[in-house]
Design an enzyme around this catalytic site. Structure first.
Site, PDB file in Angstrom:
ATOM      1  N   LYS A   1       0.834  -1.200   0.000  1.00 35.57           N
ATOM      2  CA  LYS A   1       0.000   0.000   0.000  1.00 35.57           C
ATOM      3  C   LYS A   1       0.871   1.251   0.000  1.00 35.57           C
ATOM      4  O   LYS A   1       0.628   2.194  -0.754  1.00 35.57           O
ATOM      5  CB  LYS A   1      -0.920   0.009   1.233  1.00 35.57           C
ATOM      6  CG  LYS A   1      -2.091  -0.944   1.103  1.00 35.57           C
ATOM      7  CD  LYS A   1      -2.835  -1.151   2.406  1.00 35.57           C
ATOM      8  CE  LYS A   1      -3.879  -2.254   2.214  1.00 35.57           C
ATOM      9  NZ  LYS A   1      -4.541  -2.674   3.448  1.00 35.57           N
TER      10      LYS A   1
ATOM     11  N   GLN B   1      -4.779  -1.379   9.673  1.00 36.04           N
ATOM     12  CA  GLN B   1      -4.701  -2.710   9.083  1.00 36.04           C
ATOM     13  C   GLN B   1      -5.332  -3.741  10.020  1.00 36.04           C
ATOM     14  O   GLN B   1      -4.936  -3.846  11.178  1.00 36.04           O
ATOM     15  CB  GLN B   1      -3.230  -3.057   8.789  1.00 36.04           C
ATOM     16  CG  GLN B   1      -3.025  -4.370   8.075  1.00 36.04           C
ATOM     17  CD  GLN B   1      -3.562  -4.371   6.640  1.00 36.04           C
ATOM     18  OE1 GLN B   1      -3.441  -3.385   5.909  1.00 36.04           O
ATOM     19  NE2 GLN B   1      -4.181  -5.465   6.248  1.00 36.04           N
TER      20      GLN B   1
ATOM     21  N   ASP C   1     -11.280   3.093   4.217  1.00 42.25           N
ATOM     22  CA  ASP C   1     -11.692   1.687   4.172  1.00 42.25           C
ATOM     23  C   ASP C   1     -13.219   1.567   4.223  1.00 42.25           C
ATOM     24  O   ASP C   1     -13.765   0.476   4.016  1.00 42.25           O
ATOM     25  CB  ASP C   1     -11.110   0.938   5.387  1.00 42.25           C
ATOM     26  CG  ASP C   1     -10.100  -0.119   4.968  1.00 42.25           C
ATOM     27  OD1 ASP C   1      -9.970  -0.353   3.754  1.00 42.25           O
ATOM     28  OD2 ASP C   1      -9.446  -0.701   5.853  1.00 42.25           O
TER      29      ASP C   1
END
Ligand code: NDP
Length: 297
Positions: free
Chosen positions: A54, A98, A121
């Site tokens: 990422k 994460q 997200d």
């Protein structure tokens, strides 16, 4: 019939290129780069690989990447304090924690702490609510990427029968909402669905997000359907091999003889996820600066 293979890798590369161009325009307009902060707690090897990937792709698109690595024994309060600090930082447009977090940390509380305007997200209760209400917001990356592939194939999805197999917060539920937003007639199937083959047989669009290798059989599928296979499953290694093959939730070889188009695993939905994360970060950056959404994303 031999299905068209939907090339998610190529589509994702195109999307990243577009994000790169628009990120440069954003920088010229805002006088700063868009920025994505990624928080990794603990040393889970798979998560480390994702986070590194990422960060690399964020920088390659001309955006800033801020990495925060914390030890596995980080206290809940300290993690939430970091989220608060990133919420308040004007250089940070997107925050990604994460998942999964190490045992002992309350994942829901951490995610809920993220400012909805930086929730790239799309997992906070506010983002979930905005999606359900049809309000502008940030949408989870994997389902949005899957929708982009579907729209690229089909154009208008209006009136189509769609079956989503899986009802997770991360994939199944937002996928169903997105398809509903495109005026599909949506069925959500899950582990308690009584006759899954029969449910799937009625679908023009099948999105499989289960996590069971090659579960969806060709005889379940309607001829001419479009299949998006979100699943990523590693098979047991063949003799003499160290690692098993990656396969999806759909029997790819069999399904390819029946359906019109299908995403492969790997190379289908997988590459879309990070590309959409970059897209979401740039969209968030525009909104955070009071600019209108970038066109063509
Ligand atoms: P979850 O485990 O959270 O959800 C799985 C869903 O599948 C659940 O809703 C479950 O039903 C349902 N299910 C389980 N068994 C069956 C069955 N026999 N028949 C019908 N439904 C069943 O997984 P995720 O949604 O997080 O992920 C799904 C897959 O997608 C995984 O393989 C994951 O690796 C992959 N993935 C890929 C991504 C990408 O970037 N391409 C990103 C995210 C995930 P119930 O709710 O009843 O338990």
């Amino acid at each position: 019939m031999t299905a068209q293979i939907i090339d998610g890798k190529a589509f994702a590369a195109g999307l990243r290129e577009k994000v790169g161009e628009l990120a440069a325009r954003f920088e010229a307009a805002a006088g700063r780069k868009a920025g994505l902060a990624v928080v990794l707690v603990g040393d889970d090897p798979a998560s480390q690989v994702y986070v590194a990937s990422k960060a690399k792709q964020t920088v390659a698109c001309g955006m800033n990447s801020f990495e925060h690595r914390l030890p596995a024994d980080t206290a809940q309060d300290d993690l939430e304090a970091l989220v608060d600090q990133l919420n308040a930082d004007p250089a940070v447009d997107g925050i990604l924690v994460q998942l999964p977090l190490p045992k002992g940390l309350d994942e829901q509380a951490v995610v809920a702490r993220i400012s909805p305007d930086k929730d790239v997200d799309g997992l906070t209760p506010t983002s979930t609510g905005r999606l359900a209400l049809g309000l502008p917001g940030l949408v989870p990356c994997t389902p949005l990427g899957s929708l982009m592939l579907l729209k690229d194939q089909l154009g208008d999805l209006s009136g189509m029968d769609a079956v989503v197999i899986g009802r997770s917060i991360l994939v199944g539920k937002p996928m169903a909402q997105l398809l509903l937003g495109e005026n599909c007639t949506v069925t959500i199937a899950h582990s308690r669905t009584r006759d899954l083959p029969e449910v799937v047989r009625g679908a023009d669009i099948v999105v499989a997000a289960v996590g069971r290798a090659e579960m969806v059989k060709p005889e379940w599928l309607k001829p001419g359907a479009i299949v998006i296979d979100v699943g990523i499953n590693r098979l047991d290694p063949e003799p003499g091999k160290e690692k098993g093959r990656l396969v999806g939730d759909v029997d790819f070889a069999g399904a390819s003889e029946v359906v019109k188009a299908i995403t492969p695993v790997p190379g289908g939905v997988g590459p879309m996820t990070i590309a959409v994360l970059l897209r979401n970060t740039l969209v968030a950056a525009h909104r955070n600066e009071g600019l209108s959404d970038p066109e063509g994303l």
